[in-house]
Design an enzyme around this catalytic site. Structure first.
Site, short mmCIF file in Angstrom:
data_model
loop_
_atom_site.label_atom_id
_atom_site.label_comp_id
_atom_site.label_asym_id
_atom_site.label_seq_id
_atom_site.Cartn_x
_atom_site.Cartn_y
_atom_site.Cartn_z
N SER A 243 -10.01 -7.23 24.69
CA SER A 243 -8.72 -6.62 24.36
C SER A 243 -7.92 -6.43 25.63
O SER A 243 -8.31 -5.65 26.52
CB SER A 243 -8.93 -5.27 23.68
OG SER A 243 -7.72 -4.55 23.73
N HIS B 12 -7.81 -10.85 22.53
CA HIS B 12 -7.42 -9.86 21.51
C HIS B 12 -6.16 -9.15 21.98
O HIS B 12 -6.14 -8.55 23.06
CB HIS B 12 -8.56 -8.87 21.27
CG HIS B 12 -8.30 -7.90 20.17
ND1 HIS B 12 -8.42 -8.22 18.84
CD2 HIS B 12 -7.89 -6.60 20.20
CE1 HIS B 12 -8.12 -7.16 18.09
NE2 HIS B 12 -7.78 -6.17 18.89
N ASP C 253 -3.30 -6.47 21.21
CA ASP C 253 -3.03 -5.25 20.44
C ASP C 253 -1.54 -4.91 20.45
O ASP C 253 -0.98 -4.62 21.50
CB ASP C 253 -3.82 -4.08 21.04
CG ASP C 253 -5.30 -4.18 20.72
OD1 ASP C 253 -5.64 -4.26 19.53
OD2 ASP C 253 -6.11 -4.20 21.67
N MET D 161 1.28 -2.35 19.17
CA MET D 161 1.46 -0.97 18.69
C MET D 161 2.93 -0.60 18.74
O MET D 161 3.64 -0.98 19.67
CB MET D 161 0.66 0.00 19.57
CG MET D 161 -0.82 -0.36 19.65
SD MET D 161 -1.72 0.88 20.58
CE MET D 161 -3.35 0.11 20.67
N HIS E 10 -3.57 -8.36 16.75
CA HIS E 10 -3.93 -7.20 15.93
C HIS E 10 -2.68 -6.34 15.80
O HIS E 10 -2.30 -5.65 16.74
CB HIS E 10 -5.08 -6.45 16.62
CG HIS E 10 -5.47 -5.16 15.96
ND1 HIS E 10 -6.32 -4.25 16.55
CD2 HIS E 10 -5.13 -4.62 14.75
CE1 HIS E 10 -6.48 -3.21 15.74
NE2 HIS E 10 -5.76 -3.40 14.66
N MET F 163 -0.72 -3.29 14.80
CA MET F 163 -0.76 -1.88 14.43
C MET F 163 0.69 -1.44 14.35
O MET F 163 1.19 -0.64 15.16
CB MET F 163 -1.56 -1.08 15.48
CG MET F 163 -3.06 -1.35 15.38
SD MET F 163 -3.95 -0.90 16.88
CE MET F 163 -3.69 -2.39 17.86
N MET G 85 -12.32 -1.32 12.28
CA MET G 85 -12.05 -0.42 13.41
C MET G 85 -13.21 0.56 13.53
O MET G 85 -13.56 1.25 12.56
CB MET G 85 -10.76 0.37 13.19
CG MET G 85 -9.47 -0.43 13.19
SD MET G 85 -9.19 -1.41 14.66
CE MET G 85 -9.17 -0.16 15.95
N GLY H 125 -5.00 2.94 18.27
CA GLY H 125 -3.94 3.50 19.11
C GLY H 125 -4.26 3.49 20.59
O GLY H 125 -3.35 3.38 21.40
N PHE H 126 -5.52 3.58 20.94
CA PHE H 126 -5.87 3.70 22.36
C PHE H 126 -7.18 2.98 22.67
O PHE H 126 -8.07 2.94 21.81
CB PHE H 126 -6.01 5.18 22.75
CG PHE H 126 -4.75 5.96 22.49
CD1 PHE H 126 -3.72 5.96 23.42
CD2 PHE H 126 -4.58 6.65 21.30
CE1 PHE H 126 -2.53 6.65 23.17
CE2 PHE H 126 -3.39 7.34 21.05
CZ PHE H 126 -2.38 7.34 21.99
N GLY H 127 -7.29 2.48 23.89
CA GLY H 127 -8.55 1.95 24.37
C GLY H 127 -9.42 3.09 24.87
O GLY H 127 -8.97 4.23 25.02
N GLY H 128 -10.69 2.76 25.12
CA GLY H 128 -11.58 3.70 25.80
C GLY H 128 -12.10 4.85 24.94
O GLY H 128 -12.63 5.82 25.49
N ASP I 24 -13.93 -3.59 16.32
CA ASP I 24 -12.97 -3.23 17.39
C ASP I 24 -13.04 -1.73 17.66
O ASP I 24 -12.72 -0.92 16.79
CB ASP I 24 -11.56 -3.63 16.92
CG ASP I 24 -10.47 -3.39 17.97
OD1 ASP I 24 -10.79 -2.96 19.09
OD2 ASP I 24 -9.30 -3.66 17.64
N GLY I 25 -13.42 -1.39 18.90
CA GLY I 25 -13.39 0.01 19.33
C GLY I 25 -14.75 0.50 19.77
O GLY I 25 -15.69 0.54 19.00
N GLY I 26 -14.85 0.83 21.04
CA GLY I 26 -16.10 1.38 21.57
C GLY I 26 -17.25 0.40 21.62
O GLY I 26 -18.42 0.81 21.67
N GLY J 52 -12.41 -3.86 25.12
CA GLY J 52 -11.35 -3.67 26.10
C GLY J 52 -11.88 -3.05 27.37
O GLY J 52 -12.15 -3.72 28.36
N SER J 53 -12.09 -1.72 27.32
CA SER J 53 -12.52 -1.01 28.53
C SER J 53 -13.87 -1.49 29.04
O SER J 53 -14.11 -1.49 30.25
CB SER J 53 -12.54 0.50 28.26
OG SER J 53 -13.28 0.80 27.11
C1 DX5 Z 1 -7.43 0.23 19.66
C2 DX5 Z 1 -7.37 -1.26 19.85
C3 DX5 Z 1 -8.53 -1.83 20.54
C4 DX5 Z 1 -8.81 -1.27 21.91
C5 DX5 Z 1 -10.29 -1.28 22.09
O1 DX5 Z 1 -6.44 0.63 18.79
O2 DX5 Z 1 -7.24 -1.92 18.61
O3 DX5 Z 1 -8.50 -3.25 20.55
O4 DX5 Z 1 -8.21 -1.98 22.95
O5 DX5 Z 1 -10.58 -0.66 23.29
P1 DX5 Z 1 -12.08 -0.30 23.73
O6 DX5 Z 1 -12.88 -1.56 23.68
O7 DX5 Z 1 -11.89 0.24 25.09
O8 DX5 Z 1 -12.59 0.71 22.74
ZN ZN Z 2 -7.44 -4.12 18.55
#
Ligand code: DX5
Ligand code: ZN
Length: 224
Positions: A9, A34, A36, A38, A68, A70, A139, A144-147, A177-179, A199-200
């Site tokens: 991501s 990927h 994102d 928003m 993706h 959002m 999800m 909304g946010f990475g990490g 997607d996520g964590g 992502g992170s």
């Molecule tokens: C969150 C995004 C993700 C995000 C994942 O809304 O859809 O794609 O970047 O970030 P990590 O991998 O850090 O959880």
């Molecule tokens: Zn995403």
């Protein structure tokens, strides 16, 4: 034989040098980009649009771009992203008044179509939509946010979505997607996921190749 795909991501990439970041992560062995999107409306954050997708294509990125969305509503942006070089476009069913129409719109524009399920959103919409779906994206954080941290109950949902996909007999990717991290990716693969957004976990490290390699090794160890 299942092909497992890693989709970094770019939300966690350095946006000041995005083209180079995407080149580096693809060179390091990633499969999809990927992307994102928003809108500060459907989710409380604001990111990037079709111009940036087009800029990556113009820069020379040839890897699939997994958009993706959002955003709400979704239909207005689907042709724009298709024209900007998107390979796949996924959206949240809550963000479209007419889910079937939006899925058709994505496909009419030559892209793979996907539905994205928030942690608390049931999979029931798939009952009458699975014939137009190429990707189911689960999800494992609130969008909304990475990490953010992986929400554990999504593991059961991965298994449930895998059963629905297998019962359909269709060629559908099951993306999470996520964590997603090196230390949980194997378990997620064993539960039936085949496409992993991270992502992170990737952009937070110096050595992208080492992280992606460790992810692939843990997937291989978990699925045999
Ligand atoms: C969150 C995004 C993700 C995000 C994942 O809304 O859809 O794609 O970047 O970030 P990590 O991998 O850090 O959880
Ligand atoms: Zn995403």
């Amino acid at each position: 034989m299942t092909e497992y795909l890693i989709a970094p991501s770019i939300l966690s990439a350095d946006f000041a040098k995005l083209g180079a970041e995407v080149d580096s992560v693809i060179d390091a062995g990633a499969d999809w980009v990927h992307f994102d999107v928003m809108d500060n409306h459907y989710v409380p954050n604001l990111t990037i649009g079709p111009l940036v997708c087009q800029a990556l294509r113009d820069h020379g990125v040839t890897a699939p771009i997994d958009v993706h969305l959002m955003v709400e509503p979704v239909d207005r942006l689907i042709p724009d992203f298709a024209d900007a070089g998107a390979t796949a476009i996924t959206f949240h069913p809550e963000a479209s008044r007419h889910i079937d129409r939006s899925l058709q719109l994505v496909r009419e524009h030559g892209c793979k179509a996907g539905l994205v399920f928030n942690p608390a959103t049931p999979l029931s919409v798939l009952e009458w939509a699975i014939d137009k779906v190429d990707i189911v994206l689960l999800m494992s954080v609130n969008p909304g946010f990475g990490g953010q941290s992986f929400i554990p109950h999504v593991k059961q949902k991965i298994a449930a979505a895998r059963a629905l996909i297998d019962a359909s007999g269709r060629d559908i990717r099951l993306e999470v997607d996520g964590g997603v991290k090196v230390d949980n990716i194997g378990e997620l693969a064993a539960l039936g996921a085949d496409t992993f957004v991270a992502g992170s976990a990737i952009f937070g490290e110096q050595d992208y190749r080492a992280v992606i390699g460790a992810m692939r090794a843990n997937i291989a160890a978990a699925v045999g």
